[in-house]
Design an enzyme around this catalytic site. Structure first.
Site, PDB file in Angstrom:
ATOM      1  N   SER A 113       0.792  -1.225   0.000  1.00 25.95           N
ATOM      2  CA  SER A 113       0.000   0.000   0.000  1.00 25.95           C
ATOM      3  C   SER A 113       0.825   1.276   0.000  1.00 25.95           C
ATOM      4  CB  SER A 113      -0.947  -0.042   1.198  1.00 25.95           C
ATOM      5  OG  SER A 113      -1.817   1.037   1.139  1.00 25.95           O
ATOM      6  N   HIS A 114       0.716   2.055   1.066  1.00 23.73           N
ATOM      7  CA  HIS A 114       1.359   3.373   1.138  1.00 23.73           C
ATOM      8  C   HIS A 114       2.800   3.277   1.648  1.00 23.73           C
ATOM      9  CE1 HIS A 114      -0.497   2.147   4.815  1.00 23.73           C
ATOM     10  NE2 HIS A 114       0.319   2.917   5.490  1.00 23.73           N
ATOM     11  N   LYS A 377     -11.587   0.000  -0.546  1.00 25.04           N
ATOM     12  CA  LYS A 377     -11.653   1.446  -0.701  1.00 25.04           C
ATOM     13  C   LYS A 377     -11.083   1.796  -2.074  1.00 25.04           C
ATOM     14  CE  LYS A 377      -7.562   2.173   2.227  1.00 25.04           C
ATOM     15  NZ  LYS A 377      -7.285   0.863   2.819  1.00 25.04           N
TER      16      LYS A 377
HETATM   17  C1  G16 Z   1      -5.006  -0.380   5.575  1.00 19.38           C
HETATM   18  C2  G16 Z   1      -6.407  -0.843   5.806  1.00 19.38           C
HETATM   19  C3  G16 Z   1      -7.257   0.302   6.294  1.00 19.38           C
HETATM   20  C4  G16 Z   1      -6.636   0.925   7.507  1.00 19.38           C
HETATM   21  C5  G16 Z   1      -5.225   1.355   7.190  1.00 19.38           C
HETATM   22  C6  G16 Z   1      -4.481   1.869   8.392  1.00 19.38           C
HETATM   23  O1  G16 Z   1      -4.975   0.509   4.509  1.00 19.38           O
HETATM   24  O2  G16 Z   1      -6.978  -1.368   4.644  1.00 19.38           O
HETATM   25  O3  G16 Z   1      -8.524  -0.188   6.556  1.00 19.38           O
HETATM   26  O4  G16 Z   1      -7.388   2.021   7.930  1.00 19.38           O
HETATM   27  O5  G16 Z   1      -4.496   0.268   6.701  1.00 19.38           O
HETATM   28  O6  G16 Z   1      -4.343   0.836   9.303  1.00 19.38           O
HETATM   29  P1  G16 Z   1      -3.395   0.978  10.547  1.00 19.38           P
HETATM   30  O7  G16 Z   1      -3.904   2.178  11.309  1.00 19.38           O
HETATM   31  O8  G16 Z   1      -3.552  -0.310  11.292  1.00 19.38           O
HETATM   32  O9  G16 Z   1      -2.000   1.228  10.045  1.00 19.38           O
HETATM   33  P2  G16 Z   1      -3.954   0.320   3.327  1.00 19.38           P
HETATM   34  O10 G16 Z   1      -4.236   1.457   2.406  1.00 19.38           O
HETATM   35  O11 G16 Z   1      -2.600   0.395   3.988  1.00 19.38           O
HETATM   36  O12 G16 Z   1      -4.248  -1.023   2.761  1.00 19.38           O
END
Ligand code: G16
Length: 544
Positions: A113-114, A377
């Site tokens: 992801s990010h 999302k």
């Molecule tokens: C993931 C999850 C999201 C969550 C986010 C942050 O996003 O899919 O539902 O809100 O991580 O999670 P945390 O606060 O546990 O780091 P992504 O975009 O990283 O797949």
């Protein structure tokens, strides 16, 4: 071609986090590491013989090698067909769309992801079920359990598949179909939004937009949708060439990491509308000229204006937000007379509500917004939703937001992240907080009095499953809240997240900087949790 069974030994650290297994690339490159986890998935998802699997990733370093391994393991394990994105690339929302469109058994998404990419960055893998959404906890728990006892995996000994040419080939009896990464997703977007209306915005020549793809997966999608289909001028999409290391950047659409976009939108002669998305295309950040929209407010605005958009013309069944997300969407739901559900952090918790038709729009403070069109999302979907509303109303982002606050009041909101802190210190902080919870009710801190304090527990209204310890909440008598959680997506040490919220009904007081409006609560959070002394950090690494 031969099908091999390879002996292996379990790794003890393959527990999926908030969104799949995320580790440093070097961890995934260890012999058998990826293979073990993939076999653990295949051993935990039931009978898929002859069925279709979708495979794609965000194009980060190791995506191609991992894709080849997964194709060969899918063939050896008995899948009938794999649909794989061209070059091994599919954004997370596009994967969800493809799983649903073709009634696939499930999908494997390669993304962290990010998180940063490249040889020294992160890699990740997660499994999505047949509704197109992330596997629920009972499945991820089963995968983890299996990973702890695995002794062998199956793989076909065959040359690599050419992932760059569209078309089908065969791998040990399994059909491999290399599909266009963009077409199905773009068609879905066109079915939901008024493309003609949005196109008019651009063709007047008066409306300017800047879309920052942060050198991540949405580059090709954004070019195809905004510049080709919607007629936005060339150059509307910046950093639009997907790179294996995201150009050395951190593909996280927030005010800190999307700094190029922030400079444009807060600079001289700024465009009317700015947006960014993350590594795998499921997150979004929305900006107006000199104006930032918090993700929680974004969900509230989309919900309040949903009937202006063709795909949501008939209204919403309900809204769902994660617990730490601000309560701005709740106010819209109350006015619309629909339910607003509060779930733990993690998109997987929205799946049941969406499948049961209880919620139409969902969102999280972590820059995630989406709807029942898929089960992830969806970054570009959110951008198109905003564009559609701007096109119909003729208003600016700032005007829309301010009118919204005028009607509903403003939920001041901010998240403070303390990244890469020592895990022991982070655990101590949370344990000490939990110990304090029973004593806080009724205590006064400055002008605030604690009304409740608990550790959020969620009972899924559809299947009754219970998820405990999902975040420490301290609520005050005026409706303000502070929430503490440890992130489930980081790969180094621990990340403490502090979420702060305060409601202000009076529109004459809506112009404050959120950090100022929330200043007293932020100080109270430190008093209660001893953040500075326990983390050894005097300020957060990221504020959004
Ligand atoms: C993931 C999850 C999201 C969550 C986010 C942050 O996003 O899919 O539902 O809100 O991580 O999670 P945390 O606060 O546990 O780091 P992504 O975009 O990283 O797949």
């Amino acid at each position: 071609m031969t099908c091999k069974t390879v002996a292996t030994q379990p790794f003890s650290d393959q527990k999926p986090g908030t969104s799949g297994l995320r580790k440093l690339v070097s961890v995934f490159q260890q012999p058998h590491y990826l293979e073990n986890f993939v076999q653990a998935i295949f051993d935990s998802i039931g009978d898929f013989k002859g069925q279709t699997l979708v495979v794609g990733g965000d194009g980060r370093f190791y995506n191609r090698q991992a894709t080849q391994i997964i194709l060969k393991m899918a063939a050896a394990n008995g899948f009938g067909r794999v649909k794989v994105g061209q070059g091994g690339i599919l954004s997370t929302p596009a994967t969800s769309a493809v799983i649903r469109k073709y009634n696939a058994f499930g999908g494997i998404i390669l993304s962290a992801s990010h998180n940063p990419g490249g040889p020294d960055g992160d890699f990740g893998i997660k499994y999505n079920i047949d509704n197109g959404g992330p596997a629920p906890e009972k499945v991820t728990d089963a995968i983890y359990d299996r990973s702890k006892t695995i002794t062998e995996y199956k793989i076909v000994d065959a040359p690599d598949i050419n992932l760059d040419i569209l078309g089908t080939s065969t791998l040990e009896g399994m059909t491999v179909e290399v599909i266009d990464s963009v077409i199905d997703y773009a068609a879905l977007m066109e079915s939901l939004f008024d493309f003609d209306r949005i196109r008019q915005l651009f063709t007047t020549g008066k409306f300017r937009m800047c879309m920052d793809s942060l050198h991540a997966v949405t580059g090709s999608y954004a070019h195809a949708i905004f510049e080709q289909r919607l007629g936005a001028p060339k150059g509307t999409v910046q950093n639009g060439v997907p790179l294996e290391d995201f150009g050395g950047g951190h593909p996280d659409p927030n005010l800190v990491y999307a700094h190029d976009l922030v400079e444009v939108m807060f600079g001289e002669n700024a465009p009317d509308f700015g947006a960014a998305s993350d590594g795998d295309g499921d997150r979004n950040m929305i900006l107006g000229r000199n104006f930032f929209v918090t993700p929680s407010d974004s969900l509230a605005v989309l919900a309040a204006n949903a009937t202006l958009v063709p795909g949501y013309r008939n209204g919403l069944a309900g809204i769902a937000r994660s617990m730490p997300t601000s309560q701005a969407p709740d106010r819209v739901a109350a006015k619309l007379g629909i339910d607003c559900y509060e779930t733990p952090t993690g998109w997987k918790f929205f799946g049941n509500l969406l499948d049961a038709g209880k919620a139409t729009l969902c969102g999280e403070e972590s820059f995630g917004t989406g709807s029942n069109h898929i089960r992830e999302k969806d970054g570009l979907w959110a951008v198109l939703f905003w564009l559609n509303i701007l096109a119909v109303t003729g208003k600016s982002v700032e005007e829309l937001m301010k009118e919204h606050w005028q009607t509903y009041g403003r939920n001041y909101y901010s998240r403070h992240d303390y990244e890469a802190i020592d895990s022991d210190r982070a655990n101590t902080l949370i344990t000490q907080l939990r110990d304090k919870l029973p004593t806080l009710k009724g205590q006064k801190f400055g002008s605030y009095e604690v009304e409740y304090s608990d550790d959020f527990s969620y009972t899924d209204p559809i299947d009754g499953s219970v998820s405990q310890k999902q975040g420490v909440r301290i609520g005050f008598t005026d409706g303000s809240r502070i929430v503490f959680r440890l992130s489930g997506t980081g790969t180094q040490g621990a990340t403490l997240r502090l979420y702060v919220e305060r409601y202000e009904a009076d529109p004459t007081k809506h112009n404050d900087d959120p950090q100022v409006a929330l200043g007293e609560l932020i100080a109270i959070a430190d008093t209660i949790a001893q953040i500075k002394s326990l983390t050894g950090m005097d300020k957060p690494t990221v504020i959004t």
